[in-house]
Write an enzyme that holds these catalytic residues in place. Structure first.
Site, PDB file in Angstrom:
ATOM      1  N   SER A 109       0.858  -1.184   0.000  1.00 44.14           N
ATOM      2  CA  SER A 109       0.000   0.000   0.000  1.00 44.14           C
ATOM      3  C   SER A 109       0.892   1.231   0.000  1.00 44.14           C
ATOM      4  O   SER A 109       1.697   1.403  -0.912  1.00 44.14           O
ATOM      5  CB  SER A 109      -0.954  -0.027   1.208  1.00 44.14           C
ATOM      6  OG  SER A 109      -1.829   1.080   1.180  1.00 44.14           O
ATOM      7  N   THR A 110       0.817   2.067   1.031  1.00 43.27           N
ATOM      8  CA  THR A 110       1.612   3.291   1.082  1.00 43.27           C
ATOM      9  C   THR A 110       3.103   2.977   0.981  1.00 43.27           C
ATOM     10  O   THR A 110       3.619   2.159   1.733  1.00 43.27           O
ATOM     11  CB  THR A 110       1.347   4.041   2.400  1.00 43.27           C
ATOM     12  OG1 THR A 110      -0.053   4.244   2.542  1.00 43.27           O
ATOM     13  CG2 THR A 110       2.065   5.379   2.416  1.00 43.27           C
ATOM     14  N   HIS A 164      -2.601  -1.210  -3.327  1.00 39.17           N
ATOM     15  CA  HIS A 164      -3.731  -0.302  -3.123  1.00 39.17           C
ATOM     16  C   HIS A 164      -3.540   0.936  -3.991  1.00 39.17           C
ATOM     17  O   HIS A 164      -2.589   1.696  -3.807  1.00 39.17           O
ATOM     18  CB  HIS A 164      -3.830   0.124  -1.660  1.00 39.17           C
ATOM     19  CG  HIS A 164      -4.088  -1.016  -0.721  1.00 39.17           C
ATOM     20  ND1 HIS A 164      -3.924  -0.904   0.640  1.00 39.17           N
ATOM     21  CD2 HIS A 164      -4.504  -2.292  -0.948  1.00 39.17           C
ATOM     22  CE1 HIS A 164      -4.233  -2.057   1.216  1.00 39.17           C
ATOM     23  NE2 HIS A 164      -4.573  -2.917   0.270  1.00 39.17           N
ATOM     24  N   MET A 184      -0.246   1.093   5.052  1.00 38.12           N
ATOM     25  CA  MET A 184      -1.051   1.354   6.237  1.00 38.12           C
ATOM     26  C   MET A 184      -2.158   0.312   6.340  1.00 38.12           C
ATOM     27  O   MET A 184      -2.562  -0.306   5.354  1.00 38.12           O
ATOM     28  CB  MET A 184      -1.649   2.759   6.168  1.00 38.12           C
ATOM     29  CG  MET A 184      -2.591   3.011   5.017  1.00 38.12           C
ATOM     30  SD  MET A 184      -3.132   4.749   4.993  1.00 38.12           S
ATOM     31  CE  MET A 184      -4.220   4.730   3.562  1.00 38.12           C
ATOM     32  N   ASP A 206      -4.410  -4.995   5.795  1.00 34.15           N
ATOM     33  CA  ASP A 206      -4.829  -5.840   4.675  1.00 34.15           C
ATOM     34  C   ASP A 206      -3.775  -6.912   4.402  1.00 34.15           C
ATOM     35  O   ASP A 206      -2.597  -6.615   4.243  1.00 34.15           O
ATOM     36  CB  ASP A 206      -5.044  -4.981   3.427  1.00 34.15           C
ATOM     37  CG  ASP A 206      -5.687  -5.749   2.290  1.00 34.15           C
ATOM     38  OD1 ASP A 206      -6.314  -6.789   2.558  1.00 34.15           O
ATOM     39  OD2 ASP A 206      -5.558  -5.302   1.130  1.00 34.15           O
TER      40      ASP A 206
END
Length: 371
Positions: free
Chosen positions: A189-190, A216, A310, A313
């Site tokens: 993600s991030t 993401h 973050m 998941d």
């Protein structure tokens, strides 16, 4: 108190973004109309986080980001348009050192504010808590500190094309039913795109298992991500926009704002793009991808990798995967921009290996037996 510098040439966007954070406790907000003014405010205001537009007069957002990362590094969240050009610029910004990005709403910003504002607030708060790589462009920062002239542009990542294909050995050939011997599943993600650059560009062309990636990201950006990775990797990189058979020598990128699952067909497993499910908070969902793969392939033929991002998941399903006999890798806190997803996997005792980013490709090769 988080000091936020909002940089945008649009008076409307400055007003909208200002209202978002001035109505949120814990923020002190300052504004800049373009990149030149942003660099002036950078030293006077000393922000903890910067939101930065891409297309601006006098100084392009990427040029401004470049200077920020050298002169006074701090977390930057790009505010990008949902166009092919905006997506390409965003991925370049992430490579230059931006922590994350948020896509500008299509149409009237004020009408989409209820959806846009919570996402932006969450990303800025995560950026404020993120870890910048201390080694990133260190030599240029030292030169700038000692009064050197303009910072030099960052080195261009070398291209690995044209791709050189090598034949798989018999021990690495697909099973008689057409199924690959196993699957590698990566969730990020991030901070994910630069991490994917590092890991996937180190995988050799004769790697025997397909690799599936859930990053993401909005739909407008994953095609650009796949193109970028395809230019960096020895393997072929494809965005999954239709059912695709899973074969060695390929990396499959889940389409943004949707999910990707693994399903079995008569000729072997396939990657399927499916509408996002409200059962899962983040998309493309790592949890949904891992669960579908575990329902399709034996667990001992699956390797799960959870990197910077973050939230949580992928942590639950990868912990389950390990308990069922699969193998898992979590990025270490030392290198993760946000140690949310991999940290949750470690907390759940779901990681066989906790490794810094630069070692993850080697660990994948060891687990697959391709080293």
């Amino acid at each position: 108190m988080t000091r936020l510098l909002v940089v945008d040439d649009s008076a409307l966007m400055r007003r909208v973004l200002g209202e978002v954070f001035q109505n949120e406790a814990g923020f002190e907000v300052a504004f800049a109309r373009d990149g030149v003014e942003a660099l002036e405010r950078l030293h006077a205001f000393e922000p903890d986080v910067v939101t930065l537009d891409v297309q601006m007069p006098r100084m392009h957002g990427l040029d401004c980001l470049d200077r920020i990362m050298v002169e006074r590094p701090c977390p930057v969240v790009m505010v990008s348009s949902q166009t092919a050009e905006g997506a390409d610029a965003t991925l370049e910004a992430l490579q230059l050192g931006a922590v994350d990005f948020v896509a500008k709403p299509d149409g009237a910003v004020s009408l989409a504010l209820d959806d846009f504002a919570p996402i932006l607030i969450e990303k800025v708060k995560m950026a404020a808590a993120s870890r910048l790589r201390r080694s990133h462009r260190l030599a240029e920062r030292i030169r700038a500190l000692h009064g050197a002239a303009e910072p030099q542009p960052p080195p261009v990542t070398p291209k690995l094309k044209p791709k050189i294909r090598t034949r798989l050995t018999a021990s690495r050939s697909p099973a008689s039913d057409g199924a690959p011997p196993g699957l590698v599943i990566i969730g990020t993600s991030t901070g994910g795109p630069p991490a994917l650059d590092t890991v996937l560009s180190a995988i050799p062309a004769d790697f025997p298992w397909p690799i599936l990636v859930a990053q993401h990201m909005p739909a407008a950006f994953t095609a650009s991500l796949a193109r970028r990775l395809d230019g960096l990797c020895a393997l072929e990189v494809i965005e999954v926009t239709r059912p695709m058979p899973l074969v060695a020598g390929h990396i499959y990128i889940a389409r943004g704002d949707a999910d990707m699952t693994v399903s079995r067909r008569s000729a072997g497993p396939v990657a399927l793009p499916v509408p996002s499910s409200p059962e899962y908070r983040w998309h493309p969902s790592v949890d949904r991808l891992v669960a579908s793969a575990a329902a399709t392939m034996p667990s001992d033929r699956l390797v799960g990798v959870l990197m910077t991002g973050m939230g949580n998941d992928g942590a639950r399903t990868m912990a389950d995967l390990r308990a069922a006999g699969g193998q898992t890798i979590a990025e270490s806190e030392h290198t993760a921009v946000i140690w949310g997803m991999p940290g949750e996997l470690v907390k759940a005792d779901g990681a066989d290996v906790v490794a810094p980013l630069g070692e993850i490709a080697e660990r994948i090769l060891d687990m697959v037996g391709a080293g």
